[in-house]
Design a protein around this motif. Structure first.
Motif, short mmCIF file in Angstrom:
data_model
loop_
_atom_site.label_atom_id
_atom_site.label_comp_id
_atom_site.label_asym_id
_atom_site.label_seq_id
_atom_site.Cartn_x
_atom_site.Cartn_y
_atom_site.Cartn_z
N LEU A 17 143.27 12.77 9.54
CA LEU A 17 142.80 11.68 8.62
C LEU A 17 141.47 11.76 7.77
CD1 LEU A 17 143.83 8.95 7.37
CD2 LEU A 17 142.61 7.70 9.40
N ILE A 18 140.38 11.77 8.75
CA ILE A 18 138.97 12.09 8.26
C ILE A 18 139.04 13.42 7.40
CG2 ILE A 18 136.57 12.59 8.64
CD1 ILE A 18 137.05 10.77 11.17
N GLY A 19 139.70 14.36 7.85
CA GLY A 19 139.46 15.90 7.06
C GLY A 19 140.21 15.73 5.69
N CYS A 20 141.28 14.58 5.55
CA CYS A 20 142.20 14.74 4.44
C CYS A 20 141.77 13.81 3.27
CB CYS A 20 143.59 14.55 4.74
SG CYS A 20 144.20 15.84 5.94
N SER A 61 150.80 7.58 10.43
CA SER A 61 151.52 8.21 9.21
C SER A 61 150.96 9.46 8.83
CB SER A 61 151.19 7.11 8.11
OG SER A 61 151.72 7.68 6.93
N THR A 62 149.51 9.65 8.77
CA THR A 62 148.93 10.99 8.61
C THR A 62 149.06 11.89 9.83
OG1 THR A 62 147.03 9.89 7.32
CG2 THR A 62 146.62 11.98 8.39
N PHE A 63 149.30 11.56 11.05
CA PHE A 63 149.68 12.24 11.88
C PHE A 63 151.14 12.85 11.88
CE2 PHE A 63 151.98 12.75 16.11
CZ PHE A 63 151.00 14.03 16.54
N ALA A 64 151.90 12.01 11.53
CA ALA A 64 153.48 12.36 11.38
C ALA A 64 153.52 13.35 9.96
CB ALA A 64 154.26 11.17 11.15
N SER A 65 152.89 12.75 9.07
CA SER A 65 153.05 13.85 7.72
C SER A 65 152.34 15.38 8.19
CB SER A 65 152.07 13.39 6.71
OG SER A 65 152.09 14.13 5.67
N ARG A 66 151.32 15.35 8.72
CA ARG A 66 150.65 16.77 9.37
C ARG A 66 151.51 17.48 10.27
NH1 ARG A 66 148.03 17.61 4.83
NH2 ARG A 66 146.34 16.05 4.42
N ASN A 70 153.55 21.02 9.79
CA ASN A 70 153.35 22.11 10.68
C ASN A 70 154.49 22.67 11.45
OD1 ASN A 70 150.43 22.29 10.64
ND2 ASN A 70 149.96 20.72 12.20
N LEU A 71 155.63 21.81 11.41
CA LEU A 71 156.80 22.22 11.70
C LEU A 71 157.72 23.05 10.71
CD1 LEU A 71 158.30 19.02 13.62
CD2 LEU A 71 157.54 21.12 14.67
N GLU A 72 157.14 23.16 9.22
CA GLU A 72 157.98 23.89 8.46
C GLU A 72 157.35 25.17 8.47
OE1 GLU A 72 156.75 22.33 4.75
OE2 GLU A 72 157.71 20.38 5.25
N HIS A 73 156.33 25.61 9.27
CA HIS A 73 155.99 27.05 9.24
C HIS A 73 156.80 27.80 10.41
CE1 HIS A 73 153.37 30.59 9.10
NE2 HIS A 73 153.14 30.49 10.52
#
Length: 135
Positions: A17-20, A61-66, A70-73
């Motif tokens: 969250l902070i990094g984004c 929300s941010t965790f789930a989005s990231r 990451n599951l797409e790779h």
């Protein structure tokens, strides 16, 4: 042990969250408090109504989005990870009923990284072979 996983997930989410912060600029002039989803019915879902709830929701929300990204790779490499098991693992960790130990999780994730590296190498070899045949 589950506390370690929970602490890791929360810390990782906070760091994401902070990094984004610079990545997700709001398109309108609404304040952060009013940017929460406004079109949801309050009786069917939890709607964050105060600062701490909004922060918790934003973290999730941010965790789930990231995590979704990451599951797409692995999927692009032909490795299909079942999102239901991902969600079950998260739920179990929060309930402190994880079916595996942190050490086992580390070992399993290292094996996933190896599988992904091998799949990426096969894909690269396949791509280079195809381009050699065309050229």
């Amino acid at each position: 042990m589950a506390d370690t996983i929970k602490a890791f997930l929360i810390t990782a989410s906070a760091l994401l969250l902070i990094g984004c912060q610079g990545d997700d600029v709001q398109a309108n002039n609404k304040s952060d408090a009013t940017a929460i989803v406004e079109n949801k019915e309050a009786d069917s879902i939890l709607v964050p109504s105060n600062r701490l709830e909004q922060q918790a929701y934003a973290l999730g929300s941010t965790f789930a989005s990231r995590l979704s990204q990451n599951l797409e790779h692995p999927q692009q490499l032909g490795i299909e990870l079942d999102p239901d098991f991902v969600l079950q693992g998260i739920e179990d960790a929060f309930k402190r009923t994880s079916q595996i130990t942190p050490a086992a999780a580390t070992e399993i994730l290292e094996a996933l990284q190896e599988d992904m590296a091998q799949a990426a190498a096969r894909k690269e070899l396949s791509n280079s072979t195809a381009s050699d045949q065309q050229g």
